[in-house]
Structure formats: C-alpha cells, structure tokens
Write a protein that holds these residues in place. Structure first.
Motif, mmCIF file in Angstrom:
data_model
loop_
_atom_site.group_PDB
_atom_site.id
_atom_site.type_symbol
_atom_site.label_atom_id
_atom_site.label_comp_id
_atom_site.label_asym_id
_atom_site.label_seq_id
_atom_site.Cartn_x
_atom_site.Cartn_y
_atom_site.Cartn_z
ATOM 1 N N SER A 134 0.709 -1.214 0.045
ATOM 2 C CA SER A 134 0.156 0.024 0.145
ATOM 3 C C SER A 134 0.733 1.336 -0.021
ATOM 4 C CB SER A 134 -0.851 0.065 1.188
ATOM 5 O OG SER A 134 -1.916 -1.102 1.046
ATOM 6 N N THR A 135 2.138 1.046 -0.144
ATOM 7 C CA THR A 135 2.955 2.363 0.128
ATOM 8 C C THR A 135 2.787 3.584 -0.876
ATOM 9 O OG1 THR A 135 4.954 0.881 0.601
ATOM 10 C CG2 THR A 135 5.487 3.083 0.028
ATOM 11 N N MET A 136 2.299 3.010 -2.187
ATOM 12 C CA MET A 136 2.110 4.104 -3.007
ATOM 13 C C MET A 136 0.795 4.684 -3.028
ATOM 14 S SD MET A 136 5.352 4.432 -4.111
ATOM 15 C CE MET A 136 5.001 5.487 -5.378
ATOM 16 N N PHE A 137 -0.088 4.070 -2.298
ATOM 17 C CA PHE A 137 -1.587 4.541 -2.395
ATOM 18 C C PHE A 137 -1.683 6.048 -1.679
ATOM 19 C CE2 PHE A 137 -3.570 0.007 -2.297
ATOM 20 C CZ PHE A 137 -3.214 -0.022 -3.690
ATOM 21 N N LYS A 138 -2.617 6.825 -1.774
ATOM 22 C CA LYS A 138 -3.055 7.936 -1.160
ATOM 23 C C LYS A 138 -3.690 7.401 0.316
ATOM 24 C CE LYS A 138 -3.582 10.573 -5.338
ATOM 25 N NZ LYS A 138 -4.528 11.264 -6.068
ATOM 26 N N VAL A 139 -3.840 8.433 1.163
ATOM 27 C CA VAL A 139 -4.191 8.147 2.402
ATOM 28 C C VAL A 139 -5.413 7.539 2.391
ATOM 29 C CG1 VAL A 139 -4.863 9.329 4.649
ATOM 30 C CG2 VAL A 139 -2.881 9.809 3.332
ATOM 31 N N GLN A 140 -6.474 7.994 1.568
ATOM 32 C CA GLN A 140 -7.760 7.187 1.589
ATOM 33 C C GLN A 140 -7.719 5.680 1.141
ATOM 34 O OE1 GLN A 140 -11.136 9.295 -0.022
ATOM 35 N NE2 GLN A 140 -10.872 11.106 1.278
ATOM 36 N N GLN A 141 -7.004 5.560 0.171
ATOM 37 C CA GLN A 141 -6.761 4.096 -0.344
ATOM 38 C C GLN A 141 -6.038 3.441 0.568
ATOM 39 O OE1 GLN A 141 -4.586 5.687 -3.892
ATOM 40 N NE2 GLN A 141 -6.220 4.625 -5.040
ATOM 41 N N LEU A 171 -4.436 4.239 14.083
ATOM 42 C CA LEU A 171 -4.475 4.047 12.258
ATOM 43 C C LEU A 171 -3.526 5.005 11.867
ATOM 44 C CD1 LEU A 171 -8.341 4.347 11.799
ATOM 45 C CD2 LEU A 171 -6.825 2.384 10.990
ATOM 46 N N ALA A 172 -3.220 6.102 12.389
ATOM 47 C CA ALA A 172 -2.361 7.054 11.657
ATOM 48 C C ALA A 172 -1.033 6.697 11.994
ATOM 49 C CB ALA A 172 -2.365 8.506 12.456
ATOM 50 N N GLY A 173 -0.562 5.838 13.098
ATOM 51 C CA GLY A 173 0.601 5.327 13.133
ATOM 52 C C GLY A 173 1.149 4.114 12.082
ATOM 53 N N PHE A 174 -0.332 3.412 11.985
ATOM 54 C CA PHE A 174 -0.206 2.198 10.644
ATOM 55 C C PHE A 174 0.252 2.855 9.451
ATOM 56 C CE2 PHE A 174 -1.537 -1.127 13.648
ATOM 57 C CZ PHE A 174 -0.862 -2.112 13.289
ATOM 58 N N LEU A 175 -0.593 3.892 9.041
ATOM 59 C CA LEU A 175 -0.577 4.441 7.773
ATOM 60 C C LEU A 175 0.690 5.345 7.455
ATOM 61 C CD1 LEU A 175 -4.193 5.169 7.171
ATOM 62 C CD2 LEU A 175 -2.927 3.143 6.796
ATOM 63 N N GLY A 176 1.386 5.783 8.565
ATOM 64 C CA GLY A 176 2.560 6.677 8.292
ATOM 65 C C GLY A 176 1.853 7.863 7.904
ATOM 66 N N ALA A 177 0.781 8.466 8.480
ATOM 67 C CA ALA A 177 0.240 9.631 8.045
ATOM 68 C C ALA A 177 -0.168 10.307 9.449
ATOM 69 C CB ALA A 177 -1.209 9.465 7.484
ATOM 70 N N THR A 178 -0.465 11.690 9.337
ATOM 71 C CA THR A 178 -0.809 12.645 10.543
ATOM 72 C C THR A 178 -2.419 12.333 10.875
ATOM 73 O OG1 THR A 178 -1.656 14.459 9.171
ATOM 74 C CG2 THR A 178 0.610 14.480 9.748
ATOM 75 N N ARG A 179 -2.433 12.521 12.313
ATOM 76 C CA ARG A 179 -3.929 11.946 12.759
ATOM 77 C C ARG A 179 -4.916 12.953 12.130
ATOM 78 N NH1 ARG A 179 -5.735 11.891 19.089
ATOM 79 N NH2 ARG A 179 -8.084 11.669 18.615
ATOM 80 N N PRO A 180 -4.474 14.187 11.752
ATOM 81 C CA PRO A 180 -5.825 15.086 11.172
ATOM 82 C C PRO A 180 -6.012 14.457 9.596
ATOM 83 C CG PRO A 180 -4.185 16.591 12.111
ATOM 84 C CD PRO A 180 -3.590 15.052 12.142
ATOM 85 N N LYS A 181 -5.086 14.024 8.915
ATOM 86 C CA LYS A 181 -5.403 13.487 7.651
ATOM 87 C C LYS A 181 -6.133 12.084 7.923
ATOM 88 C CE LYS A 181 -3.066 15.740 4.369
ATOM 89 N NZ LYS A 181 -3.648 16.409 3.282
ATOM 90 N N THR A 183 -8.350 11.548 10.190
ATOM 91 C CA THR A 183 -9.562 11.827 10.742
ATOM 92 C C THR A 183 -10.394 12.365 9.481
ATOM 93 O OG1 THR A 183 -8.948 12.383 13.130
ATOM 94 C CG2 THR A 183 -10.881 13.465 12.308
ATOM 95 N N GLU A 184 -9.709 13.165 8.742
ATOM 96 C CA GLU A 184 -10.470 13.690 7.462
ATOM 97 C C GLU A 184 -10.991 12.577 6.522
ATOM 98 O OE1 GLU A 184 -9.046 16.446 3.504
ATOM 99 O OE2 GLU A 184 -7.750 16.408 5.116
ATOM 100 N N ALA A 185 -10.065 11.550 6.285
ATOM 101 C CA ALA A 185 -10.441 10.467 5.505
ATOM 102 C C ALA A 185 -11.719 9.673 5.914
ATOM 103 C CB ALA A 185 -9.285 9.486 5.351
ATOM 104 N N LEU A 186 -11.498 9.504 7.266
ATOM 105 C CA LEU A 186 -12.741 8.936 8.087
ATOM 106 C C LEU A 186 -13.670 9.511 7.915
ATOM 107 C CD1 LEU A 186 -10.762 7.396 11.245
ATOM 108 C CD2 LEU A 186 -11.698 5.818 9.306
#
Length: 215
Positions: A134-141, A171-181, A183-186
């Motif tokens: 999933s590395t190349m996916f965007k946050v929502q994907q 979830l943010a820790g697993f995805l390597g993303a920020t928590r706001p990102k 939350t926005e996707a959820l």
C-alpha cells in the motif's frame, strides 16, 4: 492473538509463561528499542503492545499491535542480530522476558512452541507485506485497504470483522500519516456511507464501497 490459536497451543503458552523474568509496563513505556541487542524473547501474558519503528524525522510507523498471548523480539532471537523495531506498551502489559540462550534451548527442546513461534512470525510477515503493497497509495486508499484487511494487517486485537476497536491515532501510526489526515479520510468515509464511527470503534457499513477505492 486469535483466541482459537491460544486454545490450540494452550500448553505451549503456559510453558512459556513459566520461565523467564516477569515485568509489568505501563501504557507508553518502552519494552525495548530498535537497535537493542540480546533482548531475549518477550512473551506478552496480559494486555497489548505495539511494534513500531522510529525515524530521525520524528515519524513513527506502527508495524503490529499484539494482544496477549503473543511474542515479540523473535527476529533478533533467531538471527542473533539487533532488534529491527521497538516494542511499546499500549495498555498495561504483563510480559515474561526470557534470556536469549535460555529461550533458544527451550525452543529446541519444545517443537510445539517452535511451531507456535513460526505461526506468529508468519502472520506478522503477511501483515507487513500488505502494508508494503500500500506504500504508493494515497491516504484514503491506504485507509480503505487497511479497514477491509483489518485482521491481516498486523492488528491482532479485539473486535470483529464489522466492528473494529481502534483509534485515529493508532490508524495514523499504521499508515505513516498524520492524525488530522486520517480523521479527514474517516469523515469522508462516513459521509459516503462506507463506515460509522463511535468512540474507539469503527463499524464497516459498505465493504464493497471501501474495496472499490483501492482496487
């Protein structure tokens, strides 16, 4: 870990619990750090821990979340190298730390426990492979794929296929993303009717809708 696996190997788990040094870690406490050597085998008896990697930038990438009974530190034990990731208590965690040589001798004389260790290791590797794909996916994907493959993604804790016990921070820790990102996707998933949210839980409403986002 899946309760059925515990019941299948209950005698093996009880044997592991009977040796080594018991320790208790409070939420947030580090059990061992990446780069540590000769940590031994960590056997989780009660609670939850996570394996994660810390980067110089300050980013943290969660690899697995383990719920008792579970083992950690097996890679360094098997190849006599350094720990590839860190282990941190998520909840209050009661662990047994078995010194490396004692753990290896015990495993050599207990093939059922060695098989248990291999099964645990294989499940972690499958989760890491899914994350890597999933590395190349965007946050929502990434998030959609993770929710659909929750049980195979390296999250071995309570919940079921529809109701997932997990926080935005985890979830943010697993995805390597920020928590706001995250939350926005959820919130976007809620608006689209893919999921419903409650405190500490995410309920999948439309599996096919989520799957369509990344396939």
């Amino acid at each position: 870990m899946d309760r059925s696996i515990y019941l299948q190997y209950q005698e093996a788990w009880d044997s592991l619990f009977s040796i080594g040094k018991p320790r208790t870690f409070n939420p947030g406490e580090i059990i061992y750090m990446q780069g540590d050597r000769d940590m031994g085998l960590v056997v989780l008896r009660e609670g939850q821990i996570k394996n994660c990697v810390y980067f110089c930038s300050g980013l943290e990438k969660t690899v697995t979340i383990l719920e008792a009974p579970a083992v950690s530190g097996e890679t360094a034990l098997i190849d006599d190298g350094v720990c590839l990731n860190s282990a941190q208590a998520v909840t209050k965690a009661d662990v047994i730390i078995i010194p490396s040589q004692e753990a290896l001798e015990f495993l050599e004389s207990h093939p059922k426990i060695m098989m248990l260790l291999l099964k645990s290791y294989a499940r972690k590797i499958r989760g890491i492979q899914l994350q890597a794909e999933s590395t190349m996916f965007k946050v929502q994907q990434k998030l959609a794929r993770m929710l659909i493959n929750f049980r195979s993604y390296g999250i071995f804790c309570e919940g079921n296929e529809a109701n997932l016990a997990i926080t935005h921070e985890v979830l943010a820790g697993f995805l390597g993303a920020t928590r706001p990102k995250v939350t926005e996707a959820l919130n976007a998933f809620v608006d689209a009717g893919y999921i419903a949210k409650s405190r500490g839980y995410i309920t999948i409403v439309d599996h096919e809708g989520l799957r369509h986002l990344y396939e």
